[in-house]
Design an enzyme around this catalytic site. Sequence first.
Site, PDB file in Angstrom:
ATOM      1  CB  SER A 305      -0.855   0.001   1.402  1.00 44.03           C
ATOM      2  OG  SER A 305      -1.609   1.182   1.295  1.00 44.03           O
ATOM      3  CG  ASP A 306       0.924   4.422  -3.193  1.00 42.38           C
ATOM      4  OD1 ASP A 306       2.122   4.022  -3.291  1.00 42.38           O
ATOM      5  OD2 ASP A 306       0.182   4.720  -4.053  1.00 42.38           O
ATOM      6  CE  LYS A 307       4.403   8.607   4.041  1.00 39.90           C
ATOM      7  NZ  LYS A 307       3.492   9.809   4.136  1.00 39.90           N
TER       8      LYS A 307
END
Length: 787
Positions: A305-307
């Site tokens: 997941s992207d932050k």
Amino acid sequence: MGEAASERKTEYVINPKGLTSEEVTRLLAEYGPNVIAEDKPNPYKLFFKKFWGPVPWMLEATLVLEVIMRNYIEGAIIGFLLVFNAILGFMHQQKAQTALNMLRTRLQIMARVLRDGAWKQVPSSDLVPGDYVHLRVGDFAPADLVVAEGQVLVDQSALTGESVPVEREPGELVYSGSVLRRGEASGSVTATGSRSFFGKTAELMRGAGARSHAEELVMSIVRYLLLMDGALVVAILIYASITGLAFMKVLPFALILLVASVPVALTATFTLTSAVASLDLSSKGVLLTRLAAVEESAAMNELCSDKTGTLTLNELTLSGMQTADGVDDADLLLMGALASDERTQDPLDKAILTRLAETGVRAPEKTGFTPFDPATKRSEATFLRDGETWRAVKGAPHVVAKLAGVDGDFWETAIADLAASGARVLGVAAGREGALAFKGLIALADPPRPEARGIISELRELGVRVRMVTGDSMATARVVAAELGMEGVVIGGRDEIAKGAICDIYAGVYPEDKFRLVQTFQNIGHTVGMTGDGVNDAPALKQAEVGIAVSSATDVAKAAASMVLTESGLKGVVEAVKTGRRVYQRLLTYTINKIVKTIQVAVFLALGLIIFRHFVVTPLLVLLLLFANDFVTMSIANDNVRVSREPDIWNVRTLIKVSIVIAVAWLIYIFAVFGLGKDVLHLPIGELRTLSFLGLVFSGLSNVLLVRERSYMWSSRPGTYLLMAIVGDVIMVSILAHFGVFGMAPVKWTAIGLLLGFTIVFVALLDLIKVPLLRSPTARAAEANAS
């Protein structure tokens, strides 16, 4: 289909101030919405296509043979099955198409447009000629437009066949549907909808009709069942020739035996299940670009997941500044704002520009601007100060510091101090051409989303491990991960990813590194989900089994992904996993039930003929049995199922083994029914066949209840439609059997009641045996895959 520059560069009216709302309303009424009319298929053709394919062909061939042999009743029933399945499949296809049309409406390109003097985002369908729009890297051009500012590299291979991207500068056209590969530009819309070179809005949903892996799996199983039944038919024909049975009597029976393996309700069941799932997810903020994605999400056990914007709010605010010697905060902020652009709607730029607006200071007019490029990791602008040309540069601190010739010790220490709180740090430099001076650092805070910690915990409980992938520094990644409750090793740098390093938090990651990361997990046997938002994320989203474009994603990212989140955060991923696992459980029920019933019916009919030397069930009753069973199995699509707490993985070997064990048990049951009727109740052959038919129906209904629940049958309540279908089926066939309809010899209510009681007792005992077999088929499948 190339074009000369003179053809591209034509005089167009450019209105850099944009349009007003009143002008847009008038032009929209004149030109219509910016959409491409779709060709709607003829519904009659769609309906008649339901009679074309392997399954209809087999039924149609049997129908012709039945008519030739003057078995008109059997032929009528087969004809009814054909028409019934066609009508049902057509109706469910229309429902699915309605769902996709709704998704297509919601999953559309958004355009940045200047209206009423302010930049805003509007659906591309609302654009009209004369609108002033802004494009950036990764966007689909929402309409034909003439470039007014900027220079871009455009990929128009899907439109013109040109394999090499082309440059577009002021005065030149960018066609609707082209993809921006480099740079940013603003321009005026020249043509929309059917008047544009080509519209591509609807193309984002091109893959939504992809066939699911689960359906292909079931069809492969059915092929094996047909081979088994084919072998039984050959055995029966050989037996008939040896014993002298009339060929014309055995042939209809052999044909019916093959028909018993035809998955009459397969298409309708899968279509309905997919339609229900897509509609359910769309109401929960998840739009599918491929219907099969919901099933793939059931097996996902890794989520990268992207932050920013996914695990955090993506609502950056300027939280701090660190100025260089001799520089004040006001000058640092002004230079940072000059290297920003409101038109991009980039969160970093918006936060800096918002703070500058709060101070009341007006930035000087820019004479040039180069937008942020992931390759250079900076943006820059030129402007006039005291009659001289100055440059303002903003970007990754180490990049900007190097441009300004600053020693690394200063900015490394300052970055560490600012990033310790989880802030995003940018470097700013400015000065005359050839004399850049490092102005300092700007810290932008992006706090974690309030619900993110709970969602990560919920995904972990579902057997999905969430790994943070961010371009930020290791210090920032550690702080945010700690706030989210993500514990584990943190690594940074592209070299570690290239080596295949496995950890929980990846920092300093470039977008193109995500593709390698997905492959790393896939190579060790994981089913990977990947979130992304940029054009450079597209390869990773395409490579992942579950590519997830977040709500702020570029159009290219949305096109590459298999699902698009319409709301910020990962809540939609949780819903996709749960829905996918419900779909898996329903399809697993259908699959096991189909295998079990085919084995039971085929073997009972074949062995019954060989052992007892007469038909244990007439061909007409076998057809009626198909109708009775498939009527119930279609209601599985709406069954009430529990969500598995671990990823669900299809494994044919496990399914066959489990199904054979259950099928053998039901074979014992049906031979016991026939034996009790023959030797205990001393029923004549006609009533024996009726009783056997009822036994096959009752065992088929009981088997659905048996295999729909991995634990004991009473652990969850079946769906309302499923219960209604089962009860209605029992009542219907019992009445037909009692009154001797469809060629059945009538049987007494007492015999029907005894059979029903015996079935209930038998399925309760079988439930005790089934639990260890079905409690965790996924675990066994995972072990098999690992080995």
